[in-house]
Motif scaffolding. Sequence first.
Motif, mmCIF file in Angstrom:
data_model
loop_
_atom_site.group_PDB
_atom_site.id
_atom_site.type_symbol
_atom_site.label_atom_id
_atom_site.label_comp_id
_atom_site.label_asym_id
_atom_site.label_seq_id
_atom_site.Cartn_x
_atom_site.Cartn_y
_atom_site.Cartn_z
ATOM 1 N N ASN A 71 0.818 -1.220 0.000
ATOM 2 C CA ASN A 71 0.000 0.000 0.000
ATOM 3 C C ASN A 71 0.850 1.268 0.000
ATOM 4 O O ASN A 71 0.319 2.366 0.079
ATOM 5 N N LEU A 72 2.171 1.115 -0.117
ATOM 6 C CA LEU A 72 3.060 2.272 -0.059
ATOM 7 C C LEU A 72 3.586 2.643 -1.439
ATOM 8 O O LEU A 72 3.867 1.771 -2.261
ATOM 9 N N GLY A 73 3.762 3.938 -1.648
ATOM 10 C CA GLY A 73 4.344 4.436 -2.892
ATOM 11 C C GLY A 73 5.836 4.695 -2.713
ATOM 12 O O GLY A 73 6.479 4.118 -1.832
ATOM 13 N N PHE A 74 6.369 5.614 -3.518
ATOM 14 C CA PHE A 74 7.809 5.876 -3.497
ATOM 15 C C PHE A 74 8.148 7.313 -3.146
ATOM 16 O O PHE A 74 9.275 7.746 -3.343
ATOM 17 N N GLY A 75 7.170 8.040 -2.615
ATOM 18 C CA GLY A 75 7.450 9.378 -2.092
ATOM 19 C C GLY A 75 8.255 9.271 -0.805
ATOM 20 O O GLY A 75 8.402 8.180 -0.225
ATOM 21 N N GLU A 76 8.757 10.379 -0.329
ATOM 22 C CA GLU A 76 9.643 10.399 0.847
ATOM 23 C C GLU A 76 8.995 9.753 2.076
ATOM 24 O O GLU A 76 9.601 8.921 2.742
ATOM 25 N N GLU A 77 7.769 10.125 2.388
ATOM 26 C CA GLU A 77 7.107 9.596 3.584
ATOM 27 C C GLU A 77 6.835 8.096 3.467
ATOM 28 O O GLU A 77 7.003 7.349 4.431
ATOM 29 N N ASP A 78 6.402 7.653 2.280
ATOM 30 C CA ASP A 78 6.142 6.226 2.087
ATOM 31 C C ASP A 78 7.441 5.418 2.133
ATOM 32 O O ASP A 78 7.462 4.301 2.659
ATOM 33 N N ARG A 79 8.509 5.970 1.609
ATOM 34 C CA ARG A 79 9.792 5.267 1.679
ATOM 35 C C ARG A 79 10.236 5.114 3.130
ATOM 36 O O ARG A 79 10.751 4.080 3.523
ATOM 37 N N ARG A 80 10.030 6.159 3.902
ATOM 38 C CA ARG A 80 10.397 6.110 5.322
ATOM 39 C C ARG A 80 9.547 5.052 6.050
ATOM 40 O O ARG A 80 10.062 4.274 6.844
ATOM 41 N N GLU A 81 8.256 5.038 5.767
ATOM 42 C CA GLU A 81 7.365 4.057 6.395
ATOM 43 C C GLU A 81 7.719 2.645 5.956
ATOM 44 O O GLU A 81 7.648 1.696 6.752
ATOM 45 N N ASN A 82 8.109 2.477 4.702
ATOM 46 C CA ASN A 82 8.567 1.180 4.197
ATOM 47 C C ASN A 82 9.717 0.654 5.057
ATOM 48 O O ASN A 82 9.689 -0.482 5.529
ATOM 49 N N ILE A 83 10.716 1.492 5.289
ATOM 50 C CA ILE A 83 11.882 1.087 6.079
ATOM 51 C C ILE A 83 11.493 0.862 7.541
ATOM 52 O O ILE A 83 11.973 -0.071 8.181
ATOM 53 N N ARG A 84 10.601 1.691 8.075
ATOM 54 C CA ARG A 84 10.176 1.515 9.475
ATOM 55 C C ARG A 84 9.509 0.155 9.679
ATOM 56 O O ARG A 84 9.841 -0.578 10.614
#
Length: 197
Positions: A71-84
């Motif tokens: 459900n995540l994209g590749f914008g800055e916030e989604d990338r951060r959430e991906n790693i979290r």
Amino acid sequence: MEHIHPVFDQILNRADKERMLGQRGCTLWLTGLSGSGKTTLARHAEKELAAQGFLTQVLDGDNIRTGINNNLGFGEEDRRENIRRIAEVTKLFVQCGVVTMNSFISPSQEMRDMARDIIGPEDFLEVFVDAPLEVCEERDVKGMYKKARAGQIPNFTGISAPYDAPEKPDIHVRTDGRSIEECVKQVIDFVMPRIKV
């Protein structure tokens, strides 16, 4: 959060599980540009460790993004959430004594520091999988760099989005001009004292 009651103190602890497995858990966090060799290195290192009797788990960017993080994209916030999220999952594996190899671009130092904080500094080994951009582009079997240079993929690390190379990685693996066997040996030799009981 007032209705959440963790039961960590009531379940088998890490030391019990590591004794059962005969190994110590940790994570090898492989970071580098797309095409630098992260996934290839993780796959081959996993096979080598398995052959020596170690239980491992590879977490790879493409696999995670088709599952838990679809459900995540590749914008800055989604990338951060991906790693979290990945770091939280990794922490569970490490607490079970599993040697976890994470293959994620994780482009900023801030993201990698966050992952280290979640997993725990003593269990986080940063592996800089390094190849020059031009080599990564030559290896580009998926055609991602070509699309990024044509403007078809926004926020592509190394082209239209920055990559902060680690300044002080735990291990620096140059994959250009070296065989996969040499790179795997470097990683195995590095991690073995950490995981061997």
